[in-house]
Structures are given as C-alpha cells and as structure tokens.
Design a protein around this motif. Structure first.
Motif, PDB file in Angstrom:
ATOM      1  N   ASN A  98     -23.781 -33.302 -86.792  1.00 34.39           N
ATOM      2  CA  ASN A  98     -24.757 -33.406 -87.015  1.00 34.39           C
ATOM      3  C   ASN A  98     -24.428 -32.680 -84.779  1.00 34.39           C
ATOM      4  O   ASN A  98     -24.213 -32.689 -84.307  1.00 34.39           O
ATOM      5  CB  ASN A  98     -25.806 -34.608 -86.465  1.00 34.39           C
ATOM      6  CG  ASN A  98     -24.983 -35.519 -85.675  1.00 34.39           C
ATOM      7  OD1 ASN A  98     -25.011 -35.491 -84.150  1.00 34.39           O
ATOM      8  ND2 ASN A  98     -25.532 -36.955 -86.018  1.00 34.39           N
ATOM      9  N   GLN A  99     -25.944 -31.840 -84.835  1.00 35.18           N
ATOM     10  CA  GLN A  99     -26.049 -30.942 -83.727  1.00 35.18           C
ATOM     11  C   GLN A  99     -27.434 -31.264 -83.016  1.00 35.18           C
ATOM     12  O   GLN A  99     -28.985 -30.870 -82.955  1.00 35.18           O
ATOM     13  CB  GLN A  99     -26.325 -29.633 -84.214  1.00 35.18           C
ATOM     14  CG  GLN A  99     -24.787 -29.143 -84.168  1.00 35.18           C
ATOM     15  CD  GLN A  99     -25.530 -29.174 -85.728  1.00 35.18           C
ATOM     16  OE1 GLN A  99     -25.858 -29.221 -86.705  1.00 35.18           O
ATOM     17  NE2 GLN A  99     -23.658 -29.505 -86.592  1.00 35.18           N
ATOM     18  N   PRO A 100     -26.985 -32.918 -82.078  1.00 40.57           N
ATOM     19  CA  PRO A 100     -28.708 -33.084 -80.961  1.00 40.57           C
ATOM     20  C   PRO A 100     -28.874 -31.698 -79.933  1.00 40.57           C
ATOM     21  O   PRO A 100     -27.924 -31.062 -79.920  1.00 40.57           O
ATOM     22  CB  PRO A 100     -28.526 -34.384 -80.561  1.00 40.57           C
ATOM     23  CG  PRO A 100     -27.160 -34.264 -81.034  1.00 40.57           C
ATOM     24  CD  PRO A 100     -26.196 -33.886 -81.600  1.00 40.57           C
ATOM     25  N   GLN A 101     -29.891 -30.881 -80.024  1.00 43.01           N
ATOM     26  CA  GLN A 101     -30.100 -30.230 -78.171  1.00 43.01           C
ATOM     27  C   GLN A 101     -31.055 -31.709 -77.962  1.00 43.01           C
ATOM     28  O   GLN A 101     -32.331 -31.418 -78.177  1.00 43.01           O
ATOM     29  CB  GLN A 101     -30.760 -29.045 -79.186  1.00 43.01           C
ATOM     30  CG  GLN A 101     -31.083 -28.242 -78.211  1.00 43.01           C
ATOM     31  CD  GLN A 101     -31.949 -27.128 -78.425  1.00 43.01           C
ATOM     32  OE1 GLN A 101     -32.925 -27.136 -78.840  1.00 43.01           O
ATOM     33  NE2 GLN A 101     -31.493 -25.977 -78.969  1.00 43.01           N
ATOM     34  N   MET A 102     -30.750 -31.968 -76.492  1.00 46.89           N
ATOM     35  CA  MET A 102     -31.638 -32.070 -75.443  1.00 46.89           C
ATOM     36  C   MET A 102     -31.635 -31.110 -74.426  1.00 46.89           C
ATOM     37  O   MET A 102     -31.049 -30.409 -74.083  1.00 46.89           O
ATOM     38  CB  MET A 102     -30.450 -33.215 -75.064  1.00 46.89           C
ATOM     39  CG  MET A 102     -29.819 -34.031 -76.394  1.00 46.89           C
ATOM     40  SD  MET A 102     -28.671 -35.089 -75.672  1.00 46.89           S
ATOM     41  CE  MET A 102     -27.161 -33.590 -76.068  1.00 46.89           C
TER      42      MET A 102
END
Length: 169
Positions: A98-102
């Motif tokens: 998955n690719q969390p964008q923070m």
C-alpha cells in the motif's frame, strides 16, 4: 538634462532587471525540505536485531528526496519527500503493498522535527490491513536521525522507533 534623464532611466531599468532575476525568498516548507535534503547519503541502524541501511538521494532536479529503506533481510521500501505549497508530503511505498501519503501541517518552524500525518492511502484492500499512519523525522544533528513510524492494523495502533547514524566515507 536629457542625458541625465536617459542615464537615470537606463540605470533604473538595469536595477529592475537585476532584481527580477534574483531568486525569491524560500518559503518555510522549502527551507524545511532543504534541511531534510541534508540527509543525502547512507545511514545505518538496527531494529529488533535486523541491520538496516537508509540511502537518501536527491532526485527530480532537486525537487524530491528519495529514501531507500534496505533491511539486511526483507523487502526494500521507498519513501519520497516533496514540497507542496506550505507543507511537505511523504509518500511511502510499503512492502505491505500500500502507499500511504502523509503530510505535515503548514511549516512554521524549520528546525523542529517534521511530523507527517496520513492524508490518504492507495492500495489498501481493507481498512483492517496493516498500514502506516504517520512519520516523525527527528534530525538530532548532522550524524543522528530518529524516525518514529505510527501504524494501524485491525483497529489497533502502535509506534515503532528507528535510530540511525550517518555512514562517513
């Protein structure tokens, strides 16, 4: 008299052209990114007995900082740091696929730790799946870095702290 006006006008135009070519003052978020970019190079640490290397590379004409997380055993992960207006963004390409964008809140203090909070996430099949929810970058000095990663899985949240030391050539 005409000559004085002409020389004055030419001088004024030259000064305006020089002033227009000077770079604008950097925003606080750009200054914070520049500080983050000083991480460029290799770092080493250990977590739960596993040796870890971090490699920071400035890319995209200096507009993105790429972090490669390379554990002694296990999957390599990438985090990309960029400026977006008055805040910074960290997009993590996780081994959990998955690719969390923070993102940080609006940057006001350049020297403080950078606290990124989850803004959105792609690749998450279920809200119960393991995923990162935040990252705090603490640059203690030029040779010591601490990262605090928060994560969530099955409605439980936790934090993992990593400490790194710069590798000197």
């Amino acid at each position: 008299m005409k000559r004085t006006l002409l020389v004055g006008s030419v001088t004024m135009i030259a000064l305006l052209l020089v002033a227009a070519s000077l770079p604008a003052d950097k925003t606080k978020s750009e200054e914070a990114f520049d500080r983050l970019a000083t991480l460029k190079g290799e770092w080493r640490g250990e977590q739960e007995g596993v040796k870890i290397s971090l490699i920071y590379t400035l890319t995209a004409n200096g507009s993105a900082l790429m972090e490669e997380f390379r554990p002694e055993s296990g999957a390599v992960m990438i985090t990309m740091f960029t400026v977006d207006g008055d805040h910074l963004i960290a997009t993590h390409y996780c081994s959990a696929k998955n690719q969390p964008q923070m993102m940080t809140s609006a940057t006001t203090e350049v020297q403080k730790p950078l606290a990124f909070s989850l803004a959105r996430i792609t690749g998450l099949k279920s809200p119960d799946d393991w995923h990162n929810t935040g990252l705090t970058m603490i640059q203690e000095d030029n040779d010591h870095l601490t990262q605090e990663w928060t994560y969530q899985s099955k409605e439980k949240s936790a934090k993992r702290t990593f400490r790194y030391t710069r590798v000197r050539p």
